[in-house]
Write a protein that holds these residues in place. Structure first.
Motif, short mmCIF file in Angstrom:
data_model
loop_
_atom_site.label_atom_id
_atom_site.label_comp_id
_atom_site.label_asym_id
_atom_site.label_seq_id
_atom_site.Cartn_x
_atom_site.Cartn_y
_atom_site.Cartn_z
N SER A 251 -3.27 1.48 2.06
CA SER A 251 -2.16 1.63 3.00
C SER A 251 -0.85 1.58 2.22
O SER A 251 -0.76 0.88 1.21
N ASN A 253 1.77 0.66 3.90
CA ASN A 253 2.46 -0.37 4.66
C ASN A 253 2.28 -1.69 3.91
O ASN A 253 1.15 -2.14 3.71
N THR A 256 0.06 -4.45 5.58
CA THR A 256 -1.36 -4.08 5.64
C THR A 256 -1.97 -4.08 4.26
O THR A 256 -3.06 -4.63 4.05
N ASN A 297 -6.87 -0.80 8.47
CA ASN A 297 -5.91 0.19 7.99
C ASN A 297 -5.99 1.56 8.65
O ASN A 297 -5.23 2.47 8.31
N ASP A 300 -2.87 3.31 9.75
CA ASP A 300 -1.92 3.71 8.72
C ASP A 300 -2.33 4.98 7.99
O ASP A 300 -1.58 5.49 7.15
N GLU A 303 0.03 8.21 7.99
CA GLU A 303 1.20 8.01 7.12
C GLU A 303 0.77 8.05 5.65
O GLU A 303 1.48 8.62 4.81
#
Length: 471
Positions: A251, A253, A256, A297, A300, A303
């Motif tokens: 990920s 993020n 995460t 995850n 995500d 993205e």
């Protein structure tokens, strides 16, 4: 009462004999046409060996789990050459040459059956000439030195986790002998793949890289790295050889990522990733991002694809073995439905070549999720049919018989491991799974592995094999 006919048989053929000719030709045709591939369906048994943490040698990393119970596949007890020329590899070659994929190859077999070709493991071996007498590609996962405690990992693949859990797993304990045997093959190799642990923390791997640089500098060296450490020594050696990288990032993020890759710092990983992006562009080699599809995850992933497209990085979704609490493949139907909605409503761009390939991988993940949903529905249905009172009584009696062959400590460990599994796994199928493990190996697992990891192993066998139950 359900008649248990399941046997843990690595080489049980997928096709019934009476349909063998028509079915095998059909699967070959569907595979050959889109990729202009030539038989055999998979070249791995002719060109590749993969060596696991416990010394298991198999044609590829996806088949190691199946060969792990075969003592004749163990390096240390047997030399690489002996296993390469053994009946184990010959059975793979004979069956695949006939257009059949054995149960050990179930991941690719099922993808081919669904005509899901783009993410096939078999594609990694297409470019090799299978008319060779020695391996052309060797994958090593023999050093678990690692600085992370990833939630889907275990004490076998991470020294950090092993230390925390006080695991007795030691892995390969004779690197000198392994080095000497590998030296024989290195001059003729076209590629060598290193995974861990974290390869950049392995002294043994650095030694092998220097040997490759000296004796076969054109050999491609592929590293599966968590990208958290990139020392001066590492930067120096990758300049000297033909390196390419599969970077493990689940990920982009920060929250995460750090919840999955425990002990990792997202900013450090991102900076190292950018360094490898620039390195790969300068060296004109591909860069891939290896992603574990997890319960943590999946939201995500759209993205992640977009960011990888921006960096020109190829995405590869890794099959997660075991990891019942985190693998998306083990998620409930509601979670898988949500994952499907998110992915199907956020289709990535597909203008550049990288974007197109990543979209293929993205769509392949969607098909995998659909299959996981179907599998999990089947498992739940069969479990409701299996778990009768008569079956439960049989389970208790059969488990007592298994435990009589163990000492008191081993009995407690097995019982504790079973108690880590869902309650509805306690039936005759689990007895068949435990009975299928060679006694010596079962004792070995009980002595060296934490109980929760024994449970993960049993759960993986249980889930994969309940789908093959015949009534």
């Amino acid at each position: 009462m359900l008649k248990h006919i399941f046997k843990f048989n690595t080489f049980k053929f997928y096709f019934k004999k009476k349909n063998l000719k028509n079915r095998s030709h059909k699967i070959l045709e569907s595979f050959v046409k889109p990729f202009k591939a030539t038989p055999p369906i998979c070249k791995a048994p002719w060109v590749s060996i993969s060596i696991g943490m416990d010394g298991t040698i198999s044609p590829c990393c996806y088949t190691i789990n199946y060969d792990r119970n075969n003592e004749k596949a163990k390096w240390g007890k047997y030399a690489i050459k002996e296993i390469w020329e053994s009946e184990i590899f010959q059975i793979y070659r004979k069956s695949i040459k006939s257009g059949l994929l054995p149960d050990a190859c179930s991941i690719c077999r099922d993808k081919i059956a669904r005509k899901e070709f783009s993410s096939l493991k078999t594609q990694e071996f297409v470019r090799f000439n299978h008319k060779t007498k020695t391996p052309l590609i060797i994958e090593l996962s023999v050093d678990n030195t690692c600085n992370l405690e990833c939630i889907m990992c275990n004490s076998i693949n991470s020294s950090k986790i092993a230390s925390i859990k006080n695991s007795g797993f030691k892995g390969i304990n004779n690197y000198e002998r392994l080095f000497i045997e590998l030296k024989e093959y290195i001059p003729k190799l076209e590629e060598m793949i290193f995974t861990g642990g974290e390869p950049f923390l392995s002294k043994f791997y650095f030694r092998l890289w220097n040997e490759i640089i000296e004796t076969n500098p054109n050999c491609k060296i592929t590293l599966n790295t968590n990208c958290t450490v990139l020392s001066k020594e590492a930067k120096e050696i990758i300049e000297k050889a033909n390196f390419s990288f599969n970077v493990s990032i689940d990920s982009f993020n920060k929250k995460t990522y750090e919840s999955i890759r425990k002990n990792a710092d997202f900013e450090t990983t991102l900076n190292n990733f950018k360094y490898l992006v620039n390195y790969s562009a300068r060296k004109e080699v591909p860069l891939a991002v290896a992603v574990c599809p997890l319960k943590q995850n999946y939201k995500d992933i759209p993205e992640l694809i977009n960011i990888c497209n921006q960096y020109g990085a190829f995405v590869h979704f890794v099959h997660v073995f075991g990891a019942q609490n985190s693998a998306l493949s083990n998620a409930g139907v509601n979670t898988l439905n949500l994952a499907l909605r998110i992915l199907e409503n956020n289709t990535p761009l597909s203008e550049t070549e990288t974007e197109q390939l990543n979209l293929q991988e993205y769509n392949s993940l969607i098909e995998d999720i659909k299959q996981w949903k179907e599998n999990n529905t089947i498992i739940e249905t069969k479990l409701s049919e299996i778990n009768t009172q008569e079956e439960n009584d049989k389970y208790i009696n059969d488990l007592i018989n298994i435990k009589t062959k163990l000492n008191k400590k081993q009995q407690e460990q097995l019982e504790n491991a079973i108690n880590c599994l869902p309650k509805n796994y306690k039936n005759g199928v689990l007895i068949d799974v435990i009975s299928s493990i060679p006694h010596i190996r079962l004792i070995n697992y009980l002595e060296i592995l934490p109980e929760d990891e024994i449970a993960e192993y049993l759960g993986e066998l249980f889930r994969s094999n309940i789908l093959n139950i015949k009534y």
